[in-house]
Motif scaffolding. Structure first.
Motif, short mmCIF file in Angstrom:
data_model
loop_
_atom_site.label_atom_id
_atom_site.label_comp_id
_atom_site.label_asym_id
_atom_site.label_seq_id
_atom_site.Cartn_x
_atom_site.Cartn_y
_atom_site.Cartn_z
N TYR A 62 -16.80 -3.30 -23.67
CA TYR A 62 -16.90 -3.81 -22.30
C TYR A 62 -16.76 -5.33 -22.23
CZ TYR A 62 -18.17 0.66 -20.20
OH TYR A 62 -18.15 1.95 -19.74
N ARG A 63 -16.85 -6.00 -23.36
CA ARG A 63 -16.59 -7.44 -23.35
C ARG A 63 -15.11 -7.74 -23.11
NH1 ARG A 63 -19.90 -9.88 -28.57
NH2 ARG A 63 -22.01 -9.21 -27.93
N TYR A 64 -14.27 -6.79 -23.48
CA TYR A 64 -12.83 -6.98 -23.36
C TYR A 64 -12.25 -6.29 -22.14
CZ TYR A 64 -13.15 -8.67 -28.16
OH TYR A 64 -13.49 -9.39 -29.28
N ASP A 67 -14.28 -2.17 -17.30
CA ASP A 67 -14.67 -0.77 -17.15
C ASP A 67 -13.55 0.10 -17.71
OD1 ASP A 67 -12.66 -0.97 -15.24
OD2 ASP A 67 -14.06 -0.98 -13.55
N LYS A 68 -13.68 1.40 -17.55
CA LYS A 68 -12.67 2.31 -18.09
C LYS A 68 -11.33 2.14 -17.39
CE LYS A 68 -12.06 7.10 -19.60
NZ LYS A 68 -12.65 8.46 -19.64
N THR A 69 -11.37 1.80 -16.11
CA THR A 69 -10.12 1.56 -15.39
C THR A 69 -9.39 0.37 -15.98
OG1 THR A 69 -11.02 2.49 -13.35
CG2 THR A 69 -9.10 1.03 -13.15
N GLY A 70 -10.14 -0.67 -16.35
CA GLY A 70 -9.52 -1.83 -16.99
C GLY A 70 -8.84 -1.46 -18.30
N LEU A 71 -9.48 -0.59 -19.08
CA LEU A 71 -8.88 -0.13 -20.33
C LEU A 71 -7.65 0.73 -20.04
CD1 LEU A 71 -8.93 0.14 -23.39
CD2 LEU A 71 -10.55 2.03 -23.13
N GLN A 72 -7.75 1.57 -19.02
CA GLN A 72 -6.62 2.41 -18.63
C GLN A 72 -5.41 1.55 -18.28
OE1 GLN A 72 -6.97 3.91 -14.74
NE2 GLN A 72 -5.30 5.38 -14.89
N THR A 123 -1.49 7.65 -15.84
CA THR A 123 -0.94 7.90 -14.51
C THR A 123 -1.98 8.39 -13.51
OG1 THR A 123 -0.28 10.15 -15.19
CG2 THR A 123 1.39 8.42 -15.35
N ARG A 124 -3.21 8.48 -13.91
CA ARG A 124 -4.24 8.99 -12.99
C ARG A 124 -4.86 7.86 -12.18
NH1 ARG A 124 -9.00 11.33 -16.66
NH2 ARG A 124 -7.44 12.96 -16.77
N ASP A 125 -5.55 8.24 -11.14
CA ASP A 125 -6.37 7.31 -10.34
C ASP A 125 -5.58 6.14 -9.77
OD1 ASP A 125 -8.56 8.89 -10.97
OD2 ASP A 125 -9.02 7.73 -12.76
N SER A 130 2.00 0.46 -6.21
CA SER A 130 2.87 -0.69 -6.39
C SER A 130 2.20 -1.84 -7.12
CB SER A 130 3.39 -1.17 -5.03
OG SER A 130 2.31 -1.53 -4.19
N GLY A 131 0.87 -1.98 -6.99
CA GLY A 131 0.19 -3.08 -7.64
C GLY A 131 -0.23 -2.80 -9.07
N GLY A 132 -0.13 -1.56 -9.51
CA GLY A 132 -0.57 -1.20 -10.85
C GLY A 132 0.54 -1.36 -11.87
N PRO A 133 0.20 -1.25 -13.16
CA PRO A 133 1.21 -1.44 -14.20
C PRO A 133 2.33 -0.43 -14.15
CG PRO A 133 -0.84 -0.58 -15.12
CD PRO A 133 -1.14 -0.99 -13.72
#
Length: 250
Positions: A62-64, A67-72, A123-125, A130-133
């Motif tokens: 979690y330092r990097y 949350d899980k969405t950030g890792l996704q 590809t979930r959530d 358009s703003g996502g990777p």
């Protein structure tokens, strides 16, 4: 005595740069481990499982990533770069635009078949918005796919001495027809990217069922539909001796 190392801004900047490099390397390593863990355990893998695979604690992960969405998102960005590089590579060596299109369809289907868990994870959530990777990826792939199609339209126009796009309005710039062809190519490419994604996801959900084609057959079929259009393709199969329609690209 004055501590030169403490007062020298270049020393401080050097330490900061080394720390930033270390942090980025560690973050990239965690992304690779997360991707591998998802590949083997599925898209519902927990942050704790990823931390265990990395030999660290969940709090360190979690330092990097917030949350899980950030890792996704980070995993998605890595996947995007890999696929985009592969797409550009096959397009560079393809002898014709049609061959390039088929090769790009093959790259996409190979990717989702080789790692369906990772594909589902990234590809979930809403990550394809358009703003996502993946949204940025789809936009860039749309442009990439449009390029050979735009060239084909231009060559078709030059050879036949006519234009498939509407004539520019009086008083517009001489390159208006070219801009219209480029826009048409972008429209086609956007639809093509969406079609390939939808066809691929349907195929992944139905593989192994009676009548469902294998990947090579699906690649050839999807590429043929995209190039000629399903309506035109079916019409030529039904009426093989009819002349070429004006919308067909040879």
């Amino acid at each position: 005595m004055r501590d030169v190392r403490r007062d020298d801004p270049f020393v401080v900047d050097g330490r900061s740069a080394r720390w930033a490099d270390h942090r980025e390397a560690r973050r990239a390593e965690l992304v690779r481990i997360a991707r591998r863990t998802v590949h083997h355990k599925g898209p519902d893998v927990s942050m704790e499982e990823i931390a265990n695979a990395a030999g660290t604690s969940k709090s360190i992960v979690y330092r990097y990533f917030s949350d899980k969405t950030g890792l996704q998102i980070a995993v998605a960005e890595a996947v995007v770069l890999q696929i985009q590089g592969a797409l550009e590579g096959v397009l560079r060596v393809a002898p014709t635009p049609r061959d390039g299109l088929r090769a790009m369809v093959a790259v996409y289907l190979e990717m989702i078949e080789s790692s369906p868990h990772v594909y589902a994870f990234v590809t979930r959530d809403g990550s394809v918005e358009s703003g996502g990777p993946l949204g940025h990826f789809l936009d860039s792939v749309t442009h990439l796919v449009a390029l050979p199609f735009a060239r084909e339209l231009s060559d078709h126009h030059d050879q036949r001495g006519e234009d498939a796009t509407p004539d520019p309005a009086p008083g517009t710039a001489p390159d208006a027809a070219t801009a219209a062809r480029d826009s048409l190519a972008e429209v086609w490419a956007a639809g093509a990217v969406g079609f390939v994604r939808g066809a691929g996801e349907w195929w992944m959900a139905h593989r192994g069922e009676p009548g469902v084609p294998d990947r090579e057959t699906l690649t050839a079929q999807v590429a043929a539909w995209l190039w000629a259009g399903p309506v035109g393709l079916l019409a030529r199969e039904r009426f093989p001796h009819t002349s070429t329609r004006p919308w067909e690209i040879r």
